[in-house]
Enzyme design. Structure first.
Site, PDB file in Angstrom:
ATOM      1  N   TYR A 485      50.201 -38.153  80.642  1.00 17.87           N
ATOM      2  CA  TYR A 485      51.761 -38.053  81.357  1.00 17.87           C
ATOM      3  C   TYR A 485      51.614 -38.127  82.950  1.00 17.87           C
ATOM      4  CZ  TYR A 485      56.329 -36.450  82.447  1.00 17.87           C
ATOM      5  OH  TYR A 485      57.739 -36.498  82.999  1.00 17.87           O
ATOM      6  N   SER A 487      52.737 -37.720  86.606  1.00 17.86           N
ATOM      7  CA  SER A 487      54.065 -37.039  87.121  1.00 17.86           C
ATOM      8  C   SER A 487      53.691 -37.501  88.820  1.00 17.86           C
ATOM      9  CB  SER A 487      53.715 -35.478  87.246  1.00 17.86           C
ATOM     10  OG  SER A 487      54.688 -34.980  88.137  1.00 17.86           O
ATOM     11  N   LEU A 558      58.934 -29.411  88.586  1.00 16.85           N
ATOM     12  CA  LEU A 558      59.090 -29.049  87.298  1.00 16.85           C
ATOM     13  C   LEU A 558      57.828 -29.491  86.371  1.00 16.85           C
ATOM     14  CD1 LEU A 558      60.754 -27.802  85.137  1.00 16.85           C
ATOM     15  CD2 LEU A 558      61.881 -29.740  84.545  1.00 16.85           C
ATOM     16  N   GLU A 559      57.642 -30.603  86.440  1.00 14.71           N
ATOM     17  CA  GLU A 559      56.494 -31.250  85.848  1.00 14.71           C
ATOM     18  C   GLU A 559      54.979 -30.568  85.994  1.00 14.71           C
ATOM     19  OE1 GLU A 559      58.140 -35.978  85.486  1.00 14.71           O
ATOM     20  OE2 GLU A 559      56.698 -35.264  87.127  1.00 14.71           O
ATOM     21  N   LEU A 560      54.927 -30.172  87.271  1.00 17.19           N
ATOM     22  CA  LEU A 560      53.777 -29.458  87.784  1.00 17.19           C
ATOM     23  C   LEU A 560      53.692 -28.103  87.089  1.00 17.19           C
ATOM     24  CD1 LEU A 560      50.986 -29.231  89.447  1.00 17.19           C
ATOM     25  CD2 LEU A 560      52.808 -28.717  91.378  1.00 17.19           C
TER      26      LEU A 560
END
Length: 672
Positions: A485, A487, A558-560
């Site tokens: 994924y 980011s 948010l992804e991190l």
């Protein structure tokens, strides 16, 4: 002892009418026979100028041979003569208030510088009287002899085995015997040295000058002893009451202390110095200055005593061998020089500690060996602890042969009261193939160096090769849909890098399934839920770090956070940091700084990283899941099915499609 044995044999030979050694007997029956014992070498007498001193006749040094009282009873008298420095003629001593005779001693009170020389003490009987017919009158005509003329005649006739030159008053005359010769004459010479105060060697500047050598005295530690001034007994025999002053010189500190001392453990009692408890600090030189009166004159002399501390008497005085030990084995090499070392402790046993240390080979000492030239021995002192000596003896064997292994080598030591011996065990050294061993070691070192260089240069390739052979394909161990994924910051430059470079290489060249939120998510869904769902269904979270990444409140942040939480809690997700552009330290958010410390950072270097063989893609593949090559059939079909399944699952969670389930395979076939 030598003088006693010589005298004993002299009397035996005299009784047997043999030839007496060292005796000059003239062919004329009228000459006097005189035994000359030569110069007495056992002790040279030194007297300090201005001090009182005396000479003892060495003939009476052994009372069993000559005793002064017995010789006087037998009609023998003692006469003293002297030979001045640089002269040969013996001259009789004229007694005065300064030079006087008392029993067997000649007193000098005091001594002056011209008293140095040889002094002869002669023992002869009164019947050895000689007369001569000469034109010179020798007396008053009453038949009595003149003492000085008699002394001079005896000096001439009894000077030794070779008569000295004839005095002038005897030239032209001939001695005449008046009675049968029944006389005897024995003499011995002793040297006297009168030393100036400036010529005396002194340990320190504060100690008094002493002409005689120090007397050695040994006192055990923690024990007591009485110290008497040397030669003081001679004054006591003469019924002279002297006074004694004591002083101590500490050689370590170069300090002189006169009695009374600073403590009470050394106390003077009368003329003696009493040691109640001996300590190591009491070592050094002790001087006793004796003052007395003789003939109405005040005289003095000084003696020195070297006091040394030794181990207490309760300590064992047995000799012991320290090395080699009982089981020690010496490894030797044939046809070379071998050194055998033996070390032993010799405790000091006063007054004169004698010891011996030697080697034996095959039961014989070195001097008795037929090949004596191959063996040599050296002894040196290793340690001296309060006179206890640790000695080391080294036996050197030249050109050691294999036959010498069958010999028995023993180190033996002894002192006055004990003896010990120890055998040295030998074995021949096993020769290793030095050439082969050296070559093998060299080849090994070269190979290790080459391996180190290869690993340092190609470590990435080696790790990738290892992973391809022994790594585990994670697709068979979990049920996740995506391999990666991605980011990134939502701007044109980073988006172009992600879509055209990262996605293209990862999907098309390396065969990974990539999830990109903006591409794979359906419109109308909740961003937070879909983001968390995508991150949870991925095996790796690839974070593209740039200056605009992870600003407060962005989707990238948010992804991190989702990736870091998933890595920390479950451990099924790994985060990879790809630095697209350099970022200042203050530009990193807190979560990114924490991740940067624990995670590896793969840096993009522009055009240098575009080739698949570059270091960037090798490092990135090392962090990505293991992917083995598979058949190409149905590969694109599987990718489309996975993407469609992902969209259906996302839409069903957000409620954007109906609850009617559609078969993904049918949908794919109709679309085709």
């Amino acid at each position: 002892m030598a003088a006693f044995i010589f005298t004993f044999f002299f009397f035996v030979l005299s009784a047997l009418d043999g030839i007496r050694p060292d005796v000059k007997q003239s062919a004329e029956p009228t000459e006097l026979m005189c035994d000359n014992w030569g110069e007495y070498r056992e002790g040279e007498v030194s007297i300090l100028e201005g001090e009182a001193g005396w000479l003892s006749c060495p003939l009476f040094s052994h009372p069993t041979v000559y005793n002064y009282t017995s010789t006087q009873s037998a009609g023998h008298n003692l006469f003293w003569y002297r030979t001045l420095e640089g002269h040969d003629l013996e001259q009789p001593i004229v007694y005065s208030w300064r030079l006087s005779k008392e029993r067997e001693r000649l007193w000098l009170q005091p001594a002056v510088s011209n008293d140095s020389g040889l002094y002869i003490c002669m023992l002869r009987n009164e019947t050895s009287t000689w007369k001569t017919r000469s034109g010179l009158r020798t007396g008053m005509g009453d038949g009595k002899k003149t003492l000085s003329r008699s002394e001079r005649r005896c000096s001439c006739k009894c000077s030794g085995s070779t008569p000295r030159r004839r005095p002038r008053f005897l030239e032209g005359s001939r001695p005449k015997r008046t009675r049968p010769n029944k006389s005897s004459c024995t003499k011995i010479t002793r040297r006297l040295t009168v030393r100036h105060k400036e010529d005396v060697d002194r340990a320190t500047d504060c100690d008094p000058p002493v002409a005689m050598a120090p007397t050695d005295v040994y006192i055990p530690l923690q024990e007591g002893k009485t110290l008497d001034c040397p030669d003081l007994d001679i004054l006591k025999m003469s019924e002279i009451k002297p006074t004694v002053n004591w002083s101590h010189v500490d050689l370590s500190s170069q300090r002189c202390v006169r009695y009374p001392f600073w403590n009470s453990q050394r106390e003077q009692r009368g003329t003696s110095l009493q040691f109640h408890v001996m300590l190591a600090s009491y070592e050094g030189l002790y001087y006793c200055t004796v003052q007395f009166q003789r003939g109405g004159r005040k005289l003095q002399f000084t003696r020195s005593i070297n006091v040394s501390a030794i181990h207490p008497t309760r300590v064992s005085k047995l000799v012991s061998i320290l090395s080699p030990s009982q089981d020690q084995v010496f490894t030797i090499k044939a046809a070379s020089e071998v050194r055998l070392v033996c070390r032993a402790l010799f405790p000091f046993i006063p007054p004169n500690s004698s010891w011996d240390m030697w080697w034996t080979v095959g039961g014989n000492v070195l001097e008795e060996l037929p090949d004596r030239h191959r063996f040599s021995q050296s002894i040196k002192e290793v340690k001296n602890d309060f006179k206890d000596q640790t000695m080391e003896s080294v036996l050197r064997i030249q050109d050691f042969q294999s036959e010498d292994l069958r010999r028995e080598f023993n180190c033996s030591v002894k002192n006055k009261i004990s003896f010990e011996t120890r055998r040295v065990h030998l074995e021949e050294e096993v020769l290793l193939p030095s050439m082969e061993l050296g070559c093998g070691l060299g080849v090994t070192l070269v190979l290790m160096l080459l391996l180190f260089v290869v690993y340092h240069v190609f470590w990435l390739e080696l790790l990738l090769l290892y992973r391809s052979w022994f790594g585990t394909d994670e697709r068979h161990t979990d049920e996740k849909e995506f391999d990666v994924y991605i980011s990134y910051a939502r701007n044109s430059e980073e988006e172009q890098f992600v879509l055209s470079t990262l996605r293209s290489v990862l999907e098309n060249e390396l065969g990974y399934s990539v999830c990109i939120f903006d591409r794979d998510s359906l419109p109308g869904g909740t961003i937070t839920d879909e983001t968390l769902s995508f991150v949870a269904r991925s095996r790796r979270l690839l974070v593209v770090v740039s200056p605009g990444y992870a600003s407060q409140g962005s989707q990238a942040l948010l992804e991190l956070k989702a990736g870091i939480d998933g890595m920390a809690l479950g451990g099924h997700l790994q985060v990879i940091l790809v630095q697209y552009k350099p970022v200042q330290r203050q530009g990193w958010v807190r979560e990114l700084r924490s991740a940067r410390v624990a995670l590896a950072v793969v840096r993009w270097q522009g055009d240098k990283s575009r080739e698949l063989t570059s270091r960037f893609w090798k490092r990135l593949r090392l962090e990505l899941p293991v992917r083995r090559a598979s058949s190409s059939e149905g590969s694109s079909k599987d990718k489309a099915l996975m993407r469609l399944t992902s969209q259906n699952s996302t839409n069903s969670q957000t409620g954007l499609i109906s609850n009617t389930l559609k078969d993904p395979q049918k949908v794919f076939n109709s679309a085709a």
